[in-house]
Design a protein around this motif. Structure first.
Motif, PDB file in Angstrom:
ATOM      1  N   UNK A 140      -6.214   2.328  -2.565  1.00  0.00           N
ATOM      2  CA  UNK A 140      -7.375   1.929  -1.789  1.00  0.00           C
ATOM      3  C   UNK A 140      -7.884   0.601  -2.308  1.00  0.00           C
ATOM      4  N   UNK A 141      -8.399  -0.249  -1.382  1.00  0.00           N
ATOM      5  CA  UNK A 141      -9.105  -1.478  -1.742  1.00  0.00           C
ATOM      6  C   UNK A 141     -10.482  -1.414  -1.109  1.00  0.00           C
ATOM      7  N   UNK A 142     -11.512  -1.504  -1.935  1.00  0.00           N
ATOM      8  CA  UNK A 142     -12.880  -1.477  -1.448  1.00  0.00           C
ATOM      9  C   UNK A 142     -13.435  -2.891  -1.566  1.00  0.00           C
ATOM     10  N   UNK A 143     -13.580  -3.624  -0.446  1.00  0.00           N
ATOM     11  CA  UNK A 143     -14.078  -5.001  -0.513  1.00  0.00           C
ATOM     12  C   UNK A 143     -15.599  -5.025  -0.568  1.00  0.00           C
ATOM     13  N   UNK A 144     -16.145  -5.691  -1.588  1.00  0.00           N
ATOM     14  CA  UNK A 144     -17.592  -5.781  -1.763  1.00  0.00           C
ATOM     15  C   UNK A 144     -17.985  -7.258  -1.707  1.00  0.00           C
ATOM     16  N   UNK A 145     -18.772  -7.620  -0.696  1.00  0.00           N
ATOM     17  CA  UNK A 145     -19.076  -9.020  -0.415  1.00  0.00           C
ATOM     18  C   UNK A 145     -20.427  -9.427  -0.987  1.00  0.00           C
ATOM     19  N   UNK A 164       0.831  -1.201   0.000  1.00  0.00           N
ATOM     20  CA  UNK A 164       0.000   0.000   0.000  1.00  0.00           C
ATOM     21  C   UNK A 164       0.869   1.255   0.000  1.00  0.00           C
ATOM     22  N   UNK A 165       0.308   2.342  -0.491  1.00  0.00           N
ATOM     23  CA  UNK A 165       1.015   3.624  -0.498  1.00  0.00           C
ATOM     24  C   UNK A 165       1.463   3.973   0.921  1.00  0.00           C
ATOM     25  N   UNK A 166       2.629   4.597   1.068  1.00  0.00           N
ATOM     26  CA  UNK A 166       3.125   4.918   2.412  1.00  0.00           C
ATOM     27  C   UNK A 166       2.145   5.739   3.238  1.00  0.00           C
ATOM     28  N   UNK A 167       1.385   6.606   2.599  1.00  0.00           N
ATOM     29  CA  UNK A 167       0.438   7.449   3.319  1.00  0.00           C
ATOM     30  C   UNK A 167      -0.991   6.917   3.208  1.00  0.00           C
TER      31      UNK A 167
END
Length: 209
Positions: A128-133, A42-45
Protein backbone atom coordinates in the motif's frame (compact mmCIF):
# COMPACT_ATOMS: atom_id res chain seq x y z
CA UNK A 1 16.19 -5.70 18.68
CA UNK A 2 17.14 -9.37 18.59
CA UNK A 3 20.64 -10.26 17.50
CA UNK A 4 20.69 -11.30 13.84
CA UNK A 5 22.91 -13.81 12.15
CA UNK A 6 25.28 -12.71 9.40
CA UNK A 7 22.93 -14.22 6.82
CA UNK A 8 20.00 -12.27 8.27
CA UNK A 9 22.00 -9.04 8.30
CA UNK A 10 22.95 -9.47 4.65
CA UNK A 11 19.33 -10.22 3.79
CA UNK A 12 18.26 -7.06 5.64
CA UNK A 13 20.74 -4.94 3.69
CA UNK A 14 19.65 -6.45 0.38
CA UNK A 15 15.99 -5.96 1.30
CA UNK A 16 16.58 -2.34 2.27
CA UNK A 17 18.15 -1.61 -1.09
CA UNK A 18 15.39 -3.45 -2.96
CA UNK A 19 12.77 -1.36 -1.17
CA UNK A 20 14.64 1.88 -1.94
CA UNK A 21 14.69 0.85 -5.58
CA UNK A 22 10.91 0.39 -5.47
CA UNK A 23 10.41 4.05 -4.64
CA UNK A 24 12.69 5.19 -7.46
CA UNK A 25 11.09 2.84 -9.96
CA UNK A 26 7.65 4.10 -8.92
CA UNK A 27 8.55 7.69 -9.80
CA UNK A 28 10.33 6.88 -13.06
CA UNK A 29 7.64 4.55 -14.40
CA UNK A 30 4.90 7.02 -13.45
CA UNK A 31 6.61 10.01 -15.06
CA UNK A 32 7.42 8.06 -18.23
CA UNK A 33 3.86 6.64 -18.39
CA UNK A 34 5.02 3.00 -18.49
CA UNK A 35 1.95 1.77 -16.65
CA UNK A 36 2.82 -1.94 -16.94
CA UNK A 37 6.17 -1.34 -15.25
CA UNK A 38 4.38 0.86 -12.73
CA UNK A 39 1.64 -1.50 -11.59
CA UNK A 40 4.04 -4.47 -11.47
CA UNK A 41 5.72 -2.75 -8.51
CA UNK A 42 2.60 -3.57 -6.47
CA UNK A 43 1.50 -6.90 -5.01
CA UNK A 44 -0.53 -8.94 -7.52
CA UNK A 45 -3.60 -8.75 -5.29
CA UNK A 46 -3.30 -5.02 -4.63
CA UNK A 47 -6.54 -3.46 -3.43
CA UNK A 48 -7.87 -0.58 -5.54
CA UNK A 49 -10.59 1.30 -3.72
CA UNK A 50 -13.00 -0.66 -1.59
CA UNK A 51 -14.17 -3.31 -4.02
CA UNK A 52 -11.56 -3.86 -6.74
CA UNK A 53 -8.46 -6.04 -6.48
CA UNK A 54 -5.59 -6.60 -8.90
CA UNK A 55 -3.08 -4.83 -11.11
CA UNK A 56 -5.53 -4.53 -13.98
CA UNK A 57 -7.81 -2.35 -11.89
CA UNK A 58 -4.84 -0.33 -10.65
CA UNK A 59 -3.66 0.25 -14.22
CA UNK A 60 -7.11 1.42 -15.29
CA UNK A 61 -7.29 3.85 -12.37
CA UNK A 62 -3.80 5.29 -12.94
CA UNK A 63 -4.42 5.59 -16.68
CA UNK A 64 -7.61 7.58 -16.18
CA UNK A 65 -6.07 9.80 -13.51
CA UNK A 66 -3.03 10.70 -15.61
CA UNK A 67 -4.97 11.33 -18.83
CA UNK A 68 -7.64 13.45 -17.16
CA UNK A 69 -5.39 15.63 -15.00
CA UNK A 70 -1.78 15.88 -16.17
CA UNK A 71 0.14 16.53 -19.38
CA UNK A 72 3.42 15.70 -17.67
CA UNK A 73 4.82 15.01 -14.20
CA UNK A 74 8.17 14.78 -12.41
CA UNK A 75 8.58 13.22 -8.96
CA UNK A 76 11.75 14.10 -7.03
CA UNK A 77 12.44 11.84 -4.06
CA UNK A 78 13.91 12.91 -0.75
CA UNK A 79 14.67 10.99 2.43
CA UNK A 80 13.46 7.40 2.71
CA UNK A 81 13.13 5.79 6.15
CA UNK A 82 12.50 2.03 6.25
CA UNK A 83 11.60 -0.19 9.21
CA UNK A 84 11.10 -3.94 9.15
CA UNK A 85 8.16 -5.59 10.86
CA UNK A 86 9.60 -9.03 10.11
CA UNK A 87 11.73 -10.60 7.38
CA UNK A 88 9.03 -10.20 4.73
CA UNK A 89 7.14 -7.05 5.80
CA UNK A 90 8.29 -3.46 6.23
CA UNK A 91 6.99 0.09 6.44
CA UNK A 92 8.51 3.31 5.19
CA UNK A 93 8.20 7.06 4.75
CA UNK A 94 9.34 8.70 1.50
CA UNK A 95 9.37 12.46 0.88
CA UNK A 96 8.48 13.59 -2.65
CA UNK A 97 8.61 17.04 -4.31
CA UNK A 98 6.58 16.93 -7.50
CA UNK A 99 5.93 19.08 -10.55
CA UNK A 100 2.85 18.79 -12.75
CA UNK A 101 1.89 20.32 -16.05
CA UNK A 102 -1.86 20.64 -15.82
CA UNK A 103 -3.59 22.72 -18.46
CA UNK A 104 -2.36 26.34 -18.36
CA UNK A 105 -0.77 26.01 -14.91
CA UNK A 106 2.45 24.47 -13.58
CA UNK A 107 1.58 22.96 -10.20
CA UNK A 108 4.26 22.15 -7.63
CA UNK A 109 3.59 19.84 -4.69
CA UNK A 110 5.21 18.71 -1.44
CA UNK A 111 4.11 15.41 0.02
CA UNK A 112 5.19 12.20 1.69
CA UNK A 113 4.19 8.58 1.21
CA UNK A 114 3.55 6.19 4.07
CA UNK A 115 4.35 2.80 2.55
CA UNK A 116 3.69 -0.83 3.42
CA UNK A 117 6.02 -3.30 1.71
CA UNK A 118 5.77 -7.05 1.37
CA UNK A 119 8.14 -9.69 0.02
CA UNK A 120 6.32 -12.24 -2.12
CA UNK A 121 8.16 -15.20 -3.67
CA UNK A 122 11.48 -13.50 -2.97
CA UNK A 123 10.62 -10.08 -4.42
CA UNK A 124 9.62 -6.87 -2.64
CA UNK A 125 6.43 -5.05 -3.64
CA UNK A 126 4.26 -2.19 -2.48
CA UNK A 127 1.38 -3.52 -0.44
CA UNK A 128 0.00 0.00 0.00
CA UNK A 129 1.04 3.62 -0.63
CA UNK A 130 -0.69 6.29 1.42
CA UNK A 131 -0.04 9.72 -0.16
CA UNK A 132 -0.10 12.58 2.37
CA UNK A 133 -0.03 16.06 0.83
CA UNK A 134 1.17 19.33 2.36
CA UNK A 135 0.54 21.69 -0.54
CA UNK A 136 -0.17 21.91 -4.25
CA UNK A 137 -0.14 25.28 -5.99
CA UNK A 138 0.77 27.11 -9.15
CA UNK A 139 4.51 27.69 -9.37
CA UNK A 140 4.03 31.45 -9.10
CA UNK A 141 1.59 31.38 -6.18
CA UNK A 142 3.17 30.48 -2.80
CA UNK A 143 0.70 28.41 -0.72
CA UNK A 144 0.59 30.76 2.27
CA UNK A 145 -2.22 30.20 4.78
CA UNK A 146 -4.78 27.44 5.16
CA UNK A 147 -6.18 25.09 2.53
CA UNK A 148 -2.84 24.59 0.82
CA UNK A 149 -4.08 22.02 -1.72
CA UNK A 150 -4.88 24.34 -4.62
CA UNK A 151 -5.51 22.52 -7.87
CA UNK A 152 -6.71 24.39 -10.96
CA UNK A 153 -10.49 24.37 -11.26
CA UNK A 154 -11.10 23.05 -7.74
CA UNK A 155 -11.91 24.49 -4.37
CA UNK A 156 -8.83 24.54 -2.07
CA UNK A 157 -8.70 21.91 0.64
CA UNK A 158 -6.45 20.73 3.46
CA UNK A 159 -3.88 18.03 2.82
CA UNK A 160 -2.92 15.25 5.23
CA UNK A 161 0.84 15.83 5.39
CA UNK A 162 0.82 16.09 9.19
CA UNK A 163 -2.13 13.80 9.85
CA UNK A 164 -0.14 10.60 10.37
CA UNK A 165 1.78 11.92 13.34
CA UNK A 166 0.24 13.22 16.58
CA UNK A 167 3.30 15.37 17.33
CA UNK A 168 2.21 18.16 14.95
CA UNK A 169 -1.02 19.02 16.74
CA UNK A 170 0.52 18.41 20.16
CA UNK A 171 3.35 20.83 19.40
CA UNK A 172 0.94 23.66 18.59
CA UNK A 173 -1.58 22.94 21.33
CA UNK A 174 0.71 22.26 24.29
CA UNK A 175 3.31 24.97 24.82
CA UNK A 176 5.75 24.08 27.67
CA UNK A 177 5.28 26.17 30.84
CA UNK A 178 7.40 29.30 30.72
CA UNK A 179 10.59 29.03 32.72
CA UNK A 180 10.51 25.23 32.95
CA UNK A 181 12.71 22.84 31.02
CA UNK A 182 10.62 20.44 28.93
CA UNK A 183 10.74 16.74 29.64
CA UNK A 184 12.39 14.48 27.07
CA UNK A 185 10.95 11.04 26.38
CA UNK A 186 13.19 8.00 26.21
CA UNK A 187 14.61 7.37 22.72
CA UNK A 188 12.57 5.10 20.49
CA UNK A 189 14.01 1.66 19.78
CA UNK A 190 16.20 1.75 16.67
CA UNK A 191 13.82 -0.52 14.76
CA UNK A 192 10.65 1.30 15.86
CA UNK A 193 11.33 4.97 15.11
CA UNK A 194 8.41 5.39 12.68
CA UNK A 195 6.05 3.26 14.73
CA UNK A 196 6.86 5.23 17.88
CA UNK A 197 6.31 8.57 16.14
CA UNK A 198 2.98 7.49 14.72
CA UNK A 199 1.72 5.60 17.77
CA UNK A 200 -1.88 4.49 17.30
CA UNK A 201 -2.83 7.36 14.98
CA UNK A 202 -5.17 5.99 12.31
CA UNK A 203 -4.57 6.60 8.63
CA UNK A 204 -6.16 9.88 7.53
CA UNK A 205 -8.78 9.89 4.81
CA UNK A 206 -7.00 10.82 1.61
CA UNK A 207 -8.78 13.06 -0.87
CA UNK A 208 -8.03 12.01 -4.44
CA UNK A 209 -6.46 14.90 -6.26
Amino acid sequence: MAEMTLEQRIDRLESTEAIRQLAGKYSLSLDMRDLDAHVNLFAPDIRVGRERVGREHLKAWVDTTLRDQFTGTSHHLGQHIIEFIDADHAIGVVYSKNEHETGPEWVIMQMLYWDDYERIDGQWYFRRRLPCYWYATDLNKPPIGDMKMRWPGREPYEGTFHGLFPSWQKFWSQRPPEGELPQVAAPAPVDRFLQTMRGDTPAPKIRVR
